[in-house]
Design a protein around this motif. Structure first.
Motif, mmCIF file in Angstrom:
data_model
loop_
_atom_site.group_PDB
_atom_site.id
_atom_site.type_symbol
_atom_site.label_atom_id
_atom_site.label_comp_id
_atom_site.label_asym_id
_atom_site.label_seq_id
_atom_site.Cartn_x
_atom_site.Cartn_y
_atom_site.Cartn_z
ATOM 1 N N ARG A 305 34.127 49.434 37.866
ATOM 2 C CA ARG A 305 34.989 48.092 38.285
ATOM 3 C C ARG A 305 35.749 47.527 38.589
ATOM 4 O O ARG A 305 36.393 48.248 38.830
ATOM 5 N N ALA A 306 35.388 46.757 39.794
ATOM 6 C CA ALA A 306 36.467 45.877 40.369
ATOM 7 C C ALA A 306 38.096 45.836 39.368
ATOM 8 O O ALA A 306 37.543 44.967 38.374
ATOM 9 N N PHE A 307 39.170 46.327 40.129
ATOM 10 C CA PHE A 307 40.225 45.574 39.598
ATOM 11 C C PHE A 307 41.286 44.983 40.934
ATOM 12 O O PHE A 307 42.169 46.017 41.064
ATOM 13 N N SER A 308 41.361 43.592 41.207
ATOM 14 C CA SER A 308 42.854 43.426 41.625
ATOM 15 C C SER A 308 42.614 42.448 42.003
ATOM 16 O O SER A 308 42.841 41.430 41.189
ATOM 17 N N GLU A 309 43.169 41.461 42.825
ATOM 18 C CA GLU A 309 43.584 40.398 43.251
ATOM 19 C C GLU A 309 42.218 39.408 42.977
ATOM 20 O O GLU A 309 42.567 38.121 42.395
ATOM 21 N N ALA A 310 41.119 39.781 43.965
ATOM 22 C CA ALA A 310 39.642 38.841 44.125
ATOM 23 C C ALA A 310 39.097 39.382 41.982
ATOM 24 O O ALA A 310 38.529 38.194 41.771
ATOM 25 N N SER A 311 40.229 40.640 41.280
ATOM 26 C CA SER A 311 38.992 40.519 39.983
ATOM 27 C C SER A 311 41.003 40.946 38.993
ATOM 28 O O SER A 311 40.538 41.448 38.945
ATOM 29 N N PRO A 312 41.048 40.356 38.459
ATOM 30 C CA PRO A 312 42.274 40.497 37.879
ATOM 31 C C PRO A 312 41.526 40.663 36.889
ATOM 32 O O PRO A 312 43.164 41.165 35.725
ATOM 33 N N VAL A 313 40.907 41.158 36.276
ATOM 34 C CA VAL A 313 40.667 41.305 34.653
ATOM 35 C C VAL A 313 39.828 42.076 34.707
ATOM 36 O O VAL A 313 38.811 42.322 35.671
ATOM 37 N N LEU A 314 40.371 43.035 33.980
ATOM 38 C CA LEU A 314 39.475 44.381 33.797
ATOM 39 C C LEU A 314 39.153 44.863 32.266
ATOM 40 O O LEU A 314 39.628 44.685 31.522
ATOM 41 N N ASP A 315 37.760 44.849 31.737
ATOM 42 C CA ASP A 315 37.440 45.235 30.431
ATOM 43 C C ASP A 315 36.728 46.552 30.518
ATOM 44 O O ASP A 315 35.979 46.768 31.825
ATOM 45 N N SER A 329 46.501 41.096 36.390
ATOM 46 C CA SER A 329 47.237 41.655 37.579
ATOM 47 C C SER A 329 46.822 40.667 38.008
ATOM 48 O O SER A 329 46.458 39.159 37.627
ATOM 49 N N ASN A 330 47.794 40.387 38.958
ATOM 50 C CA ASN A 330 47.661 39.438 40.207
ATOM 51 C C ASN A 330 47.133 38.525 40.196
ATOM 52 O O ASN A 330 46.144 38.915 40.600
ATOM 53 N N PRO A 331 46.414 36.716 40.597
ATOM 54 C CA PRO A 331 47.403 36.303 40.022
ATOM 55 C C PRO A 331 48.000 35.708 39.059
ATOM 56 O O PRO A 331 48.071 34.769 38.447
ATOM 57 N N LEU A 332 46.850 36.399 38.000
ATOM 58 C CA LEU A 332 47.025 35.942 36.256
ATOM 59 C C LEU A 332 47.953 36.613 36.136
ATOM 60 O O LEU A 332 48.399 35.592 35.392
ATOM 61 N N THR A 333 49.353 37.460 36.095
ATOM 62 C CA THR A 333 50.326 37.973 35.758
ATOM 63 C C THR A 333 51.167 38.147 36.796
ATOM 64 O O THR A 333 50.658 38.651 37.717
ATOM 65 N N PRO A 334 52.039 37.413 37.501
ATOM 66 C CA PRO A 334 52.954 37.719 38.481
ATOM 67 C C PRO A 334 54.267 38.248 38.431
ATOM 68 O O PRO A 334 54.548 38.827 39.367
ATOM 69 N N ARG A 335 54.374 39.280 37.770
ATOM 70 C CA ARG A 335 55.228 39.851 37.844
ATOM 71 C C ARG A 335 54.565 41.753 37.038
ATOM 72 O O ARG A 335 55.542 42.323 36.636
ATOM 73 N N GLY A 336 53.851 41.172 37.273
ATOM 74 C CA GLY A 336 53.095 42.731 37.329
ATOM 75 C C GLY A 336 51.725 43.172 36.628
ATOM 76 O O GLY A 336 51.335 41.819 35.935
ATOM 77 N N SER A 438 31.020 38.209 40.816
ATOM 78 C CA SER A 438 29.387 38.431 40.738
ATOM 79 C C SER A 438 28.709 39.000 41.016
ATOM 80 O O SER A 438 27.261 38.889 41.360
ATOM 81 N N GLY A 439 29.212 40.258 42.022
ATOM 82 C CA GLY A 439 28.206 40.793 43.074
ATOM 83 C C GLY A 439 28.001 42.291 42.369
ATOM 84 O O GLY A 439 27.476 43.281 42.611
#
Length: 672
Positions: A305-315, A329-336, A438-439
């Motif tokens: 699964r994606a995990f990046s600024e475009a997809s900041p949540v990973l389960d 991750s960013n931008p959901l959590t700005p401190r890392g 979504s993809g």
């Protein structure tokens, strides 16, 4: 570093006292006293150049004992002691010292101990508990191969917090073995593996284990080092753990007592936060930024699964560690980047476990077992960490093995593999998670549920009810298309919360919600506001089926069957259960073609069976496990079926007698 700085400042600040003018009266003997004092100051200040702590101790002792001073010379004595007091006052490093009556060796060993770690470990680990730590207990966690890991638990005196303390065995490796591991790491950095299998997330760990073993064997032959085969395997495992594994996090995750591990951002400021047996602990482990980057990469690769600024949540779910991972991750959590890891028990939970841990009473366990067998639809609600998913897994063991079960989850948490291994017929469906883009090619929950309803007559288990799929589920329940038993978990602290979440947040019509038979609430309890949290089932309520308005009052559609008594710390029954007045009991009795009194006898026998299992587990904990509970339930159903075939109605006294004989024989045959 602050202590070293203060020590250096102290040495510099007292040098001027070597040649200071000392007080002198009008007596001839003053010169002799001053000579002694001057020699003392010079020699002690010289000591401070290499041992400032010892020098300070000497100065303090002189002040305390009034030595090197003639008491008749009061004026000189006072002035001289003022000089000594000034020297002592310049020792800023004293503010770091907590213990009393310590010597130089203890001070330098414990307060400015050099931090040395193996080169392949990037994490920072405090090697000594803080001075205010009070020892609670210690235990060992067995790591595959090699020596076990020592875990120590402490209470901190200066704050209401507990400490989880672990030092990996890697910190005690002999220099020769550390040298070998550095050689392997250096070799790998210069030689790209020819075999592309190291890029496969599933096999990378095994690949690096083999590679480490080969390179270590090569080096020990070249260097003539004597290390046996088991030790080579152990060193190769360490190499693989810190190369393709999760590093020190693996040692935390194999601890069976841990429930949650939190990695808060920024990681360099925050130690791992741990929940152990329901209590929260800080720890002595700080992950590095490099650790976080490596973990993020591995989680992304393993999950697909994606995990990046475009997809900041990973389960995702780590099958080998029975752990669910939520990463942000960013931008959901700005401190890392931050992680929350929820560990599940390696073996399935059982109702017997919950009775043994006081989460549920024997009567509640017997009653819920009756509801599951009677195919009553249930929602298990609670906050995160309340135990609702574990309770769902335990209730699945109360389903007769002849039935087929379908599970729907977005992240695998129900122990499907374990249940299949002991004979349960389970088909699992994994759907798209909240964090999937979504993809994503994953199936959305609503489509998965529609598919499940077309997969034939089955019991339906939902890992969590939370979105549009709930509308499909409740409509299927209302018209009877869902078939047999349906169970699922949902977030909510009270029955009212559950109703409002389903009806108002998700948009299920109130008339469809009526298809639910019972709601079970679990919650973490803090007795009298204390630090310790206990997981408890706090409420079992049934949904009334009559007198519904278009928009009913949530407080009027639920009837409490069992409620939690805070003072007694137990789940107590209401008259609905005590007197057999519950609608849900009457409905199951009608479905089975028996009287309410017979249904109550069934519940009481189930209760007694659970109680007997827990009592005997005091001598053998294996009786609490899924295999034993499965066997006990199967015997119960077989004796009921046998008794029913011989008589017009079940004689529960006879069933009890046969089950007791079977259980005594079972214990003797299986656990002796």
């Amino acid at each position: 570093m602050e202590i070293l700085k203060d020590l250096s400042s102290y040495i510099e600040s007292i040098e001027i006292y070597s040649d200071i003018k000392l007080p002198s009266g009008n007596f001839e003997k003053c010169e002799k006293c001053n000579l002694n004092r001057r020699n003392f100051l010079k020699s002690t200040i010289e000591i401070s150049q290499t041992d400032p702590f010892r020098a300070l101790t000497i100065f303090e002792q002189i002040l305390k004992n009034n030595t090197l001073t003639d008491k008749k010379c009061e004026e000189c004595r006072i002035k001289y002691h003022k000089i000594l007091s000034e020297i002592v006052s310049k020792a800023e490093f004293k503010k770091h010292i907590v213990e009393n009556d310590i010597d130089s060796n203890f001070f330098y060993t414990n307060y400015i101990r050099s931090y040395v770690r193996p080169g392949f470990i990037d994490s920072y680990i405090q090697l000594e508990p803080p001075p205010d730590a009070v020892f609670l207990k210690s235990y060992e966690v067995q790591r595959k191969g090699g020596r076990p890991i020592d875990i120590s638990l402490y209470v901190l005196r200066t704050k209401p917090e507990k400490l989880y303390f672990v030092v990996p065995p890697e910190y005690d490796l002999p220099l020769t073995e550390l040298y070998l591991l550095e050689k392997v790491r250096s070799y790998l950095s210069r030689h790209r593996p020819k075999d592309a299998s190291f890029m496969d997330a599933e096999t990378a760990r095994e690949y690096f284990q083999r590679l480490g073993k080969q390179v270590i064997t090569k080096f020990i032959k070249e260097q003539g080092i004597d290390i046996n085969a088991d030790r080579i395997e152990y060193l190769a495992d360490i190499f693989a753990r810190y190369t393709a594994g999760f590093g020190i996090l693996e040692d935390i995750l194999i601890d069976p007592n841990i429930q949650d591990v939190y990695v808060n951002a920024p990681v360099t400021n925050n130690p791992l936060h741990i929940v152990l047996d329901g209590e929260e602990y800080t720890s002595n482990v700080y992950l590095s930024v490099g650790d976080i980057d490596a973990l993020s990469s591995r989680f992304r690769t393993l999950s697909g699964r994606a995990f990046s600024e475009a997809s900041p949540v990973l389960d995702m779910y780590l099958e080998n560690y029975h752990t669910r991972v939520a990463a942000i991750s960013n931008p959901l959590t700005p401190r890392g980047i931050a992680f929350a890891l929820r560990k599940h028990r390696q073996k399935p939970w059982t109702l017997a476990h919950f009775i043994d841990n006081c989460m549920i009473s024997p009567l509640a366990a017997g009653f819920l077992s009756f509801l599951v067998d009677g195919q009553a639809s249930m929602l298990l609600a609670g906050s995160r960490g309340s135990g609702k998913t574990s309770l769902l897994s335990a209730l699945m063991l109360e389903i007769p093995q002849r039935f087929r079960i379908l599970t729907i989850e977005d992240t695998s948490e129900i122990p499907v593999d374990n249940l299949q291994k002991i004979g349960y017929k389970i088909q699992s469906l994994i759907t798209k998670s909240i964090s999937s883009g979504s993809g994503s090619s994953e199936i959305n929950p609503a489509d998965a549920l529609r598919t499940a309803l077309r997969l034939g007559e089955s019991i339906l288990i939902l890992g969590e009810v939370r979105g549009v799929e709930a509308k499909v589920l409740f409509e299927a329940m209302r018209v009877g298309a869902a078939g047999n038993l349906i169970m699922g978990t949902i977030h909510g602290s009270t029955t009212r919360d559950v109703y409002e979440r389903v009806v108002y947040d998700i948009g299920v019509p109130p008339t469809s919600f009526k298809a639910v038979d019972a709601v079970v609430i679990a919650a973490p309890i803090r007795a009298e506001g204390g630090i310790e949290r206990k997981r408890r089932v706090t409420q079992i309520s049934e949904i009334t089926k009559t007198g519904w308005a278009i928009n009913p009052d949530p407080d009027k559609i639920f009837q409490d069957i069992m409620t939690y008594n805070t003072a007694k710390d137990e789940l107590t029954s209401t008259n609905l259960l005590e007197m057999g007045q519950s609608q849900i009991i009457r409905n199951v009795a009608k479905k089975w073609g028996i009287t309410v009194e017979k249904a109550m006898q069934n519940i009481r026998l189930r209760t007694e069976i659970k109680q007997i299992i827990v009592e005997h587990s005091k001598k053998n904990k294996e009786l609490l496990e899924a295999t034993s509970v499965r066997d006990a339930n199967n015997a119960f159903w077989m004796f009921i079926e046998e008794n029913k075939n011989r008589k017009k109605e079940v004689d529960y006294k006879e069933v009890r007698s046969k089950w007791m004989r079977w259980f005594d024989n079972y214990i003797g045959r299986t656990y002796t």
